[in-house]
Design a protein around this motif. Structure first.
Motif, PDB file in Angstrom:
ATOM      1  N   ALA A   1       0.813  -1.214   0.000  1.00 51.79           N
ATOM      2  CA  ALA A   1       0.000   0.000   0.000  1.00 51.79           C
ATOM      3  C   ALA A   1       0.847   1.265   0.000  1.00 51.79           C
ATOM      4  CB  ALA A   1      -0.939   0.002   1.201  1.00 51.79           C
ATOM      5  N   ASP A   2       2.057   1.194   0.565  1.00 53.33           N
ATOM      6  CA  ASP A   2       2.900   2.384   0.663  1.00 53.33           C
ATOM      7  C   ASP A   2       3.920   2.496  -0.475  1.00 53.33           C
ATOM      8  OD1 ASP A   2       4.533   0.298   1.415  1.00 53.33           O
ATOM      9  OD2 ASP A   2       5.267   1.266   3.242  1.00 53.33           O
ATOM     10  N   ILE A   3       3.676   1.774  -1.567  1.00 57.28           N
ATOM     11  CA  ILE A   3       4.617   1.865  -2.693  1.00 57.28           C
ATOM     12  C   ILE A   3       4.590   3.291  -3.259  1.00 57.28           C
ATOM     13  CG2 ILE A   3       3.024   1.137  -4.516  1.00 57.28           C
ATOM     14  CD1 ILE A   3       5.424  -0.485  -5.663  1.00 57.28           C
ATOM     15  N   GLY A   4       5.744   3.804  -3.522  1.00 56.88           N
ATOM     16  CA  GLY A   4       5.845   5.134  -4.121  1.00 56.88           C
ATOM     17  C   GLY A   4       6.261   4.987  -5.575  1.00 56.88           C
ATOM     18  N   LEU A   5       7.233   5.782  -5.990  1.00 58.19           N
ATOM     19  CA  LEU A   5       7.790   5.667  -7.330  1.00 58.19           C
ATOM     20  C   LEU A   5       8.734   4.473  -7.320  1.00 58.19           C
ATOM     21  CD1 LEU A   5       7.830   6.982 -10.121  1.00 58.19           C
ATOM     22  CD2 LEU A   5       9.743   8.370  -9.349  1.00 58.19           C
ATOM     23  N   ALA A   6       8.351   3.398  -8.009  1.00 60.01           N
ATOM     24  CA  ALA A   6       9.121   2.158  -7.939  1.00 60.01           C
ATOM     25  C   ALA A   6       9.078   1.451  -9.278  1.00 60.01           C
ATOM     26  CB  ALA A   6       8.554   1.249  -6.852  1.00 60.01           C
ATOM     27  N   GLY A   7      10.232   0.984  -9.724  1.00 61.22           N
ATOM     28  CA  GLY A   7      10.330   0.316 -11.011  1.00 61.22           C
ATOM     29  C   GLY A   7       9.776  -1.095 -10.989  1.00 61.22           C
ATOM     30  N   ILE A   8       9.156  -1.477 -12.090  1.00 63.88           N
ATOM     31  CA  ILE A   8       8.737  -2.854 -12.316  1.00 63.88           C
ATOM     32  C   ILE A   8       9.801  -3.530 -13.164  1.00 63.88           C
ATOM     33  CG2 ILE A   8       6.979  -4.354 -13.334  1.00 63.88           C
ATOM     34  CD1 ILE A   8       4.961  -2.032 -12.762  1.00 63.88           C
ATOM     35  N   VAL A   9      10.150  -2.919 -14.299  1.00 58.40           N
ATOM     36  CA  VAL A   9      11.243  -3.380 -15.147  1.00 58.40           C
ATOM     37  C   VAL A   9      11.719  -2.205 -16.001  1.00 58.40           C
ATOM     38  CG1 VAL A   9       9.784  -4.172 -17.056  1.00 58.40           C
ATOM     39  CG2 VAL A   9      11.996  -5.247 -16.708  1.00 58.40           C
ATOM     40  N   GLY A  10      12.997  -2.207 -16.342  1.00 64.67           N
ATOM     41  CA  GLY A  10      13.513  -1.130 -17.184  1.00 64.67           C
ATOM     42  C   GLY A  10      14.894  -1.447 -17.702  1.00 64.67           C
ATOM     43  N   TRP A  11      15.290  -0.723 -18.755  1.00 61.14           N
ATOM     44  CA  TRP A  11      16.628  -0.859 -19.319  1.00 61.14           C
ATOM     45  C   TRP A  11      16.959   0.404 -20.092  1.00 61.14           C
ATOM     46  CZ3 TRP A  11      12.402  -3.530 -21.219  1.00 61.14           C
ATOM     47  CH2 TRP A  11      12.003  -3.231 -22.516  1.00 61.14           C
ATOM     48  N   GLY A  12      18.233   0.610 -20.321  1.00 58.59           N
ATOM     49  CA  GLY A  12      18.688   1.725 -21.135  1.00 58.59           C
ATOM     50  C   GLY A  12      19.350   2.822 -20.332  1.00 58.59           C
ATOM     51  N   VAL A  13      19.597   3.952 -21.018  1.00 58.84           N
ATOM     52  CA  VAL A  13      20.279   5.105 -20.441  1.00 58.84           C
ATOM     53  C   VAL A  13      19.288   6.257 -20.348  1.00 58.84           C
ATOM     54  CG1 VAL A  13      22.210   6.698 -20.674  1.00 58.84           C
ATOM     55  CG2 VAL A  13      22.439   4.337 -21.480  1.00 58.84           C
ATOM     56  N   VAL A  14      18.823   6.539 -19.134  1.00 55.91           N
ATOM     57  CA  VAL A  14      17.803   7.565 -18.928  1.00 55.91           C
ATOM     58  C   VAL A  14      18.300   8.933 -19.372  1.00 55.91           C
ATOM     59  CG1 VAL A  14      16.395   8.744 -17.206  1.00 55.91           C
ATOM     60  CG2 VAL A  14      16.738   6.274 -17.056  1.00 55.91           C
ATOM     61  N   ALA A  15      19.518   9.292 -19.010  1.00 56.56           N
ATOM     62  CA  ALA A  15      20.047  10.624 -19.298  1.00 56.56           C
ATOM     63  C   ALA A  15      20.064  10.928 -20.794  1.00 56.56           C
ATOM     64  CB  ALA A  15      21.442  10.773 -18.706  1.00 56.56           C
ATOM     65  N   ALA A  16      20.169   9.926 -21.619  1.00 53.72           N
ATOM     66  CA  ALA A  16      20.236  10.125 -23.068  1.00 53.72           C
ATOM     67  C   ALA A  16      18.879   9.894 -23.742  1.00 53.72           C
ATOM     68  CB  ALA A  16      21.272   9.180 -23.661  1.00 53.72           C
ATOM     69  N   ASN A  17      17.793   9.776 -22.944  1.00 50.33           N
ATOM     70  CA  ASN A  17      16.464   9.460 -23.486  1.00 50.33           C
ATOM     71  C   ASN A  17      16.494   8.194 -24.337  1.00 50.33           C
ATOM     72  OD1 ASN A  17      14.934  11.362 -22.221  1.00 50.33           O
ATOM     73  ND2 ASN A  17      14.935  12.793 -23.910  1.00 50.33           N
ATOM     74  N   LYS A  18      17.307   7.244 -23.926  1.00 49.80           N
ATOM     75  CA  LYS A  18      17.399   5.957 -24.628  1.00 49.80           C
ATOM     76  C   LYS A  18      17.100   4.852 -23.631  1.00 49.80           C
ATOM     77  CE  LYS A  18      20.623   7.598 -28.068  1.00 49.80           C
ATOM     78  NZ  LYS A  18      21.935   7.482 -28.663  1.00 49.80           N
ATOM     79  N   ALA A  19      15.917   4.938 -23.034  1.00 53.38           N
ATOM     80  CA  ALA A  19      15.555   3.993 -21.985  1.00 53.38           C
ATOM     81  C   ALA A  19      14.081   3.628 -22.093  1.00 53.38           C
ATOM     82  CB  ALA A  19      15.839   4.605 -20.622  1.00 53.38           C
ATOM     83  N   ASN A  20      13.739   2.497 -21.514  1.00 57.01           N
ATOM     84  CA  ASN A  20      12.362   2.042 -21.433  1.00 57.01           C
ATOM     85  C   ASN A  20      12.133   1.565 -20.005  1.00 57.01           C
ATOM     86  OD1 ASN A  20       9.816   0.912 -21.734  1.00 57.01           O
ATOM     87  ND2 ASN A  20      10.286   0.107 -23.758  1.00 57.01           N
ATOM     88  N   TYR A  21      11.186   2.172 -19.320  1.00 57.29           N
ATOM     89  CA  TYR A  21      10.884   1.814 -17.938  1.00 57.29           C
ATOM     90  C   TYR A  21       9.388   1.681 -17.748  1.00 57.29           C
ATOM     91  CZ  TYR A  21      15.660   2.634 -16.640  1.00 57.29           C
ATOM     92  OH  TYR A  21      17.012   2.541 -16.555  1.00 57.29           O
ATOM     93  N   PHE A  22       8.980   0.660 -17.025  1.00 59.84           N
ATOM     94  CA  PHE A  22       7.597   0.453 -16.619  1.00 59.84           C
ATOM     95  C   PHE A  22       7.625   0.507 -15.100  1.00 59.84           C
ATOM     96  CE2 PHE A  22       3.757  -2.642 -16.910  1.00 59.84           C
ATOM     97  CZ  PHE A  22       2.867  -1.576 -16.976  1.00 59.84           C
ATOM     98  N   LYS A  23       6.819   1.389 -14.507  1.00 61.84           N
ATOM     99  CA  LYS A  23       6.963   1.630 -13.074  1.00 61.84           C
ATOM    100  C   LYS A  23       5.641   2.035 -12.429  1.00 61.84           C
ATOM    101  CE  LYS A  23       8.607   6.203 -14.418  1.00 61.84           C
ATOM    102  NZ  LYS A  23       9.785   7.041 -14.545  1.00 61.84           N
ATOM    103  N   PHE A  24       5.639   1.972 -11.100  1.00 63.27           N
ATOM    104  CA  PHE A  24       4.552   2.489 -10.282  1.00 63.27           C
ATOM    105  C   PHE A  24       4.854   3.930  -9.905  1.00 63.27           C
ATOM    106  CE2 PHE A  24       4.246  -2.022  -9.043  1.00 63.27           C
ATOM    107  CZ  PHE A  24       2.878  -2.220  -9.161  1.00 63.27           C
ATOM    108  N   ASP A  25       3.814   4.715  -9.686  1.00 66.04           N
ATOM    109  CA  ASP A  25       3.910   5.986  -8.971  1.00 66.04           C
ATOM    110  C   ASP A  25       2.760   5.972  -7.973  1.00 66.04           C
ATOM    111  OD1 ASP A  25       4.412   8.474  -8.027  1.00 66.04           O
ATOM    112  OD2 ASP A  25       3.896   9.549  -9.850  1.00 66.04           O
ATOM    113  N   GLY A  26       2.932   5.158  -6.953  1.00 62.41           N
ATOM    114  CA  GLY A  26       1.861   4.876  -6.006  1.00 62.41           C
ATOM    115  C   GLY A  26       1.115   3.621  -6.431  1.00 62.41           C
TER     116      GLY A  26
END
Length: 102
Positions: free
Chosen positions: A23-48
């Motif tokens: 119930a207290d999950i915040g911003l948390a990844g489910i799965v992801g890969w790549g380089v976020v800083a270069a906008n070359k990433a794919n992430y599936f995540k929770f935000d609550g």
């Protein structure tokens, strides 16, 4: 597999998982890969416990669910891209779709 086997650029993809968040999950990844800083990433995540986000190549699709996934049950979640439209599913039901504006 190797990282070159992961979808990149405009490649189609499906990310899926079975989740049972607390119930207290915040911003948390489910799965992801790549380089976020270069906008070359794919992430599936929770935000609550009732918001899912799929961030892909600097674009984002998010959905606010009608009910919390933190209900003590396991849930199937998926994010897809077919080359035109991105979609998010919860328990095999489409809950959001949109064509990215790039």
């Amino acid at each position: 597999g190797v990282s070159s086997d992961l979808p990149a650029g405009g490649d189609s993809y499906t990310i899926q998982a079975v989740v049972a968040p607390a119930a207290d999950i915040g911003l948390a990844g489910i799965v992801g890969w790549g380089v976020v800083a270069a906008n070359k990433a794919n992430y599936f995540k929770f935000d609550g416990p009732s918001r899912l986000i799929n961030t892909w190549m600097g674009n984002e699709i998010q959905v606010d669910l009608a009910s919390s996934l933190a209900d003590g049950q396991a849930h199937h979640v998926a994010a897809t891209w077919d080359g035109t439209v991105r979609k998010i599913y919860v328990d095999y039901v489409l809950v959001k779709e949109e064509a990215p504006t790039v």
